[in-house]
Design an enzyme around this catalytic site. Structure first.
Site, short mmCIF file in Angstrom:
data_model
loop_
_atom_site.label_atom_id
_atom_site.label_comp_id
_atom_site.label_asym_id
_atom_site.label_seq_id
_atom_site.Cartn_x
_atom_site.Cartn_y
_atom_site.Cartn_z
N VAL A 27 3.65 8.77 -0.09
CA VAL A 27 4.12 8.11 1.14
C VAL A 27 4.19 6.62 0.82
CG1 VAL A 27 3.43 9.77 2.90
CG2 VAL A 27 1.73 8.13 2.04
N ARG A 62 -1.14 4.89 5.16
CA ARG A 62 -0.92 4.13 3.92
C ARG A 62 0.56 3.84 3.69
NH1 ARG A 62 -5.41 3.77 0.69
NH2 ARG A 62 -4.12 2.96 -0.96
N MET A 89 0.84 -1.20 0.00
CA MET A 89 0.00 0.00 0.00
C MET A 89 0.88 1.24 0.00
SD MET A 89 -3.44 0.44 2.19
CE MET A 89 -2.79 0.81 3.80
N CYS A 90 0.44 2.28 -0.67
CA CYS A 90 1.12 3.56 -0.66
C CYS A 90 0.05 4.64 -0.76
CB CYS A 90 2.06 3.72 -1.86
SG CYS A 90 3.42 2.55 -1.89
N GLY A 91 0.43 5.87 -0.50
CA GLY A 91 -0.48 6.99 -0.69
C GLY A 91 0.11 7.95 -1.70
#
Lengths: 217, 304
Positions: free
Chosen positions: B154, B34, B1-3
């Site tokens: 992020v 995230r 997961m990343c943002g």
């Protein structure tokens, strides 16, 4: 968020009518509430909001992120604007009403209950659904009802395409009356015609033999 | 997961920039659930008086000052006049008056031992570091940077290691001002990378997301529009992706055919903000305005 949900649980046990202000689109708002009560949320909520609930009536004045109402057992969720992906995923009972549009995989793996969408629904609506009813008053995206086991999907607008093993079936008059009555409860007076989509049940069994099975015949 | 997040001010210009740095930090900080392995931003549309902004980093902590001094010599040898320099530990930001060929300068820097180039831009720069956006802001003063638009990230690492060089955004070496932030995983990274390397392209990292930047910059350099380049990527990239690209002219996004990774947008007459989650958009817009969610195989561009 834990403190808010604990407070909501306590108030719900008293059967109170609760208002939550300034939710700020944060995740997990109103999770795990097991008593009948009324909760008004004034603003948008994030992922998994109103999930794992049993009994409450939750109205959200705004948008929701992914997986609104996931695994609801009973109760009602009313969302005034748009929901993200996976709305009403795996619900076993109760109703989720969305006043706007919903994203991909709406009603994924539903095991009961109903999802009613006033606007459009995205890709893979009713993916692997096992029971229950989905009503889309607008258009549905591609691959509607892909790999569904049971349950019904009603689409008033365009069906982007049918998913794997999804088939169109004529809706009976009684079924249509029932769908219209459901819409009326949410203030929708129009009585559109619907495309009813159900499982073709071909995926229940393998339709081809393995190499060794063929050799054995 | 990343943002991921991005913002563009529709009526801004290099002469009248907005507080893009501070806005990106706020948006990204609200999405640290995230990912908090590393953070990074591109601030684009900066006023540079025709100079280049070069962002350099070295992983050689013990000899950082030597490596950075070497990179300055490389720039000067290539004909660049250093107008301004800011050193922070292993990071170097140079403002350079340079009239020559940018890929040549990039290649000279790449061949300087210990040097990694985070970005070369005529109007933009990439800042990235390990830790959260607020920690990064404390170290690099991102909030003070203004511009017309920018993108940020992020990271919760899945496919490659956690360090500064694998933080996003990725700059499309050696094309100035093209950078990408990506949420997802590419499954045809290695075959695409081999094909590009056969054509003479260099990659600075082993991160799959770097290839998106190179892919888009290569298309743009061959004359494709940003919208066409994004649309082509839907067929050419395999895997899951929602990514944002920043160019000199604006910003764009693309979402894979599975709609696997989230993105929401909000737009007023002045500003477009996009992010993985609405919680980040709420940092920019306090009023109740309409939220849009791009669907599968959708591309969007916002050009100044």
């Amino acid at each position: 968020m834990r403190a808010l949900n604990r407070r909501l649980k306590d108030l719900a046990a008293e059967g109170a009518e609760i208002t939550v202000t300034n939710p700020g689109a944060r995740h997990n708002t109103g999770v795990g509430i097991f008593h009948p009560c009324k909760i008004n949320i004034e603003g948008s909520v994030g992922y998994y909001s109103a999930s794992m609930i049993d009994g409450p009536e939750i109205t959200i004045h705004g948008n929701a992120g992914w997986a609104l109402g996931e695994n609801m057992m009973s109760g009602k969720i009313v969302l005034t604007k748009d929901a993200g992906a996976s709305v009403a995923s795996t619900i076993r009972g109760g109703e989720v009403f969305v006043g706007g549009n919903v994203g991909a995989r709406a009603g994924i793996s539903m095991k009961g209950g109903a999802l009613i969408v006033k606007g459009n629904s995205g890709f893979l609506t009713g993916f692997m659904m096992q029971k229950g009813r989905i009503i889309v008053c607008g258009d549905a995206g591609e691959a509607v009802g892909d790999s569904m086991y049971e349950g019904e999907i009603y689409v008033a607008g365009n069906v982007g395409s049918l998913g794997n093993d999804a088939v169109v079936e004529d809706a009976s008059e009684d079924e249509l009356l029932d769908v219209w009555a459901t819409l009326e409860r949410y203030g929708i007076a129009e009585r559109p015609t619907f495309t009813k989509i159900v499982s073709g049940k071909k995926l229940y069994h393998m339709d081809s033999l393995e190499r060794l099975e063929k050799a054995a015949i | 997961m990343c943002g991921i997040s991005g913002i563009i001010h529709k009526h801004s210009s290099i002469e009248r920039p907005a507080n893009v740095g501070a806005e990106l930090v706020k948006m990204l900080e609200s999405m640290t659930h995230r990912g908090r392995d590393s953070s990074g931003v591109t601030v684009a549309g900066q006023s540079t008086d025709g100079d280049l902004i070069i962002r350099i980093w070295t992983d050689d902590e013990a000899n950082a000052s030597d490596v950075l001094a070497r990179s300055e010599e490389t720039v000067q040898r290539a004909g660049g006049v250093i107008v301004d320099r800011v050193v922070r530990d292993e990071f170097l930001r140079l403002t350079v008056n340079y009239e020559g060929d940018i890929p040549k300068l990039a290649e000279a820097l790449l061949n300087t031992e210990g040097v990694e180039i985070h970005s070369i831009g005529e109007t933009s720069e990439v800042i990235k570091d390990v830790g959260t956006p607020v920690q990064m802001d404390g170290r690099h003063d991102i909030s003070r940077l203004s511009g017309t638009h920018g993108i940020g990230h992020v990271r919760m690492a899945t496919e490659s290691k956690v360090d500064i060089s694998h933080a996003h955004p990725f700059w499309a070496y050696p094309f100035p001002d093209v950078t990408v932030v990506h949420n997802g995983q590419l499954t045809n990274y290695h075959s695409m990378k081999r094909a590009y390397e056969d054509q003479g392209h260099h990659f600075q990292t082993r991160n799959d997301s770097e290839i998106i930047a190179v892919y888009l910059a290569d298309r743009l350099a061959r004359g494709a529009t940003l919208e066409q380049s994004l649309a082509d990527s839907l067929d050419d990239l395999d895997g899951t992706f929602t990514y944002l690209v920043s160019t000199r002219d604006g910003m764009g996004c693309a979402k894979d055919r599975w709609s696997a990774k989230p993105l929401v947008t909000m737009e007023t007459d002045d500003v477009v903000a996009v992010a993985s989650e609405e919680v980040a958009l709420r940092q920019i817009f306090s009023d109740e305005i309409a939220r849009q969610e791009p669907q599968q195989s959708e591309v969007l561009t916002w050009l100044l």
